[in-house]
Design an enzyme around this catalytic site. Sequence first.
Site, PDB file in Angstrom:
ATOM      1  N   SER A 155       0.831  -1.202   0.000  1.00 15.26           N
ATOM      2  CA  SER A 155       0.000   0.000   0.000  1.00 15.26           C
ATOM      3  C   SER A 155       0.870   1.258   0.000  1.00 15.26           C
ATOM      4  CB  SER A 155      -0.976  -0.052   1.179  1.00 15.26           C
ATOM      5  OG  SER A 155      -2.033   0.863   1.012  1.00 15.26           O
ATOM      6  N   GLU A 169      -9.290  -5.137  -4.821  1.00 13.05           N
ATOM      7  CA  GLU A 169      -8.688  -4.155  -3.906  1.00 13.05           C
ATOM      8  C   GLU A 169      -9.729  -3.225  -3.294  1.00 13.05           C
ATOM      9  OE1 GLU A 169      -5.527  -3.885  -3.014  1.00 13.05           O
ATOM     10  OE2 GLU A 169      -4.254  -4.678  -4.610  1.00 13.05           O
ATOM     11  N   HIS A 173      -7.848  -5.351  -0.618  1.00 16.29           N
ATOM     12  CA  HIS A 173      -6.617  -4.712  -0.189  1.00 16.29           C
ATOM     13  C   HIS A 173      -6.201  -5.255   1.169  1.00 16.29           C
ATOM     14  CE1 HIS A 173      -3.678  -1.575  -0.614  1.00 16.29           C
ATOM     15  NE2 HIS A 173      -4.020  -0.965   0.512  1.00 16.29           N
TER      16      HIS A 173
END
Length: 479
Positions: A192, A315, A413
């Site tokens: 990330s 995600e 995610h």
Amino acid sequence: MSQQADPIVETPAGAVRGVRDGSGEFYRAIPYAAAPAGAGRFAPPAPHPGWSGVRDGTAPSPTAPQPARDFGRLDMTPYFGPGWVRGEDYLTVDVRTPAAGGGRRPVMVFVHGGGFVTGSTRAALYDGSAFARDGVVLVTVNYRVGIPGFLDLAGAPPNRGLLDVLAALDWVRDTIAVFGGDPGNVTLFGQSAGATLIGALLATPEAKGLFRRAIVQSGSGTGAFTPEQARRVTAAAATALGVPPTAGAFAEIPDERFLEILPALAGMDLRIGPVTDPLVGLSPFSLVLPVQPADALTEGPGEEVGLLIGTNTEEGHLYLVPQGTLESSTDDDVLALATKVHADPAAVVAAHRAARPGASPGELRSAVLGEALFGAGTARLLAAHARLSAGRTHAYSFGHRSTALDGRLGATHTVELPFVFDIADEPWLHGDAGLLGPDPAPAGLAARVHSAWVAFATHGDPGWAAYDPQRPQVEVFGG
């Protein structure tokens, strides 16, 4: 009293005591730079003065000042850790090693995510026991976040959080050998925001020679703000605080006040002409760069560094499912999001609809969000690196679907992290509110992902063919 004495390592800055356990040795809260206090919060990282005697490396570090994060019904504590644990001396690393003595082992340096505002080495997901078990020295890094880390201010260097990671890499080069690591075989990996920082380091001249390989998990090579976008955030922060937008003025303000004004910066409109917000309003902080990293790899070590890069297949679900908005999304919501991220929103929606026949508005909204935040910037960095460093780029896609939140969380995610760290069977990751959901992790998937990361860090080959734009091989994990 233990039968075996705690291990002690002599570093250039002083001696550190760690602990010995089943996977090797663990040393915590080792400073790589001086404490960023007062005006120092807005200065480049400075060398740590060192210490006399033996420093206690058995207790965790303080953390960077940061707000609490809430993801509704989903328990994201393993990802965010304990939040702000007060103490100025937080520019530290944790080191997991099979043994400090004997051998030059591959080194992996992990940079946490958290939207440039949260995260720390104390997050349970970053347990490095499996890496030490498999012969790797793992280093996890704390860095400045939020206003001290990333707000662009007159009189302060930009991207101070990135400078912190650079300083940690300098520390690794100078120190890791005493922990049994090979300073010539360093793999930098992150997820990330941490992965986006790594993309930037691939385009940073000062990073040359500090790492041999990089792993970019759900990051972006196009995630930086332009200087104009950064000025808009800085002006809003200065207005909220009632001070001029200078490092000198901000240095007088306590960290608590910086956290109090974060809601006033949330969801700002950072579209300027054709330039959209690369973080789609999810964070008011990012790198500030005149050129996106994916377009500047020749400036840094990009050509000489092997790259493993990929994303998860759903995600965007993290930002919709826990909040209950996946089901309530409408076609208008999809179009509104597409308008934020692209000059031709109707074309974007049509392309996603064609790629996902029968998808609900919520699924389309998630797809648009995931592509804007991670997918497009990953693809651009992947293509740029493959052109620049032929045969040294490897791509993956992670598709295992978490069954959390009534089976809806999916391959979202962060969900690859338990598999990378080979901790997917930990009970605290399971249950309906746990990141991986009530179902057990698929047999062998964590071993497969983790061993690919270790193999890449060891000799540059994760176990599948390099990515070639003419033959674009992408390794699929799960799904």
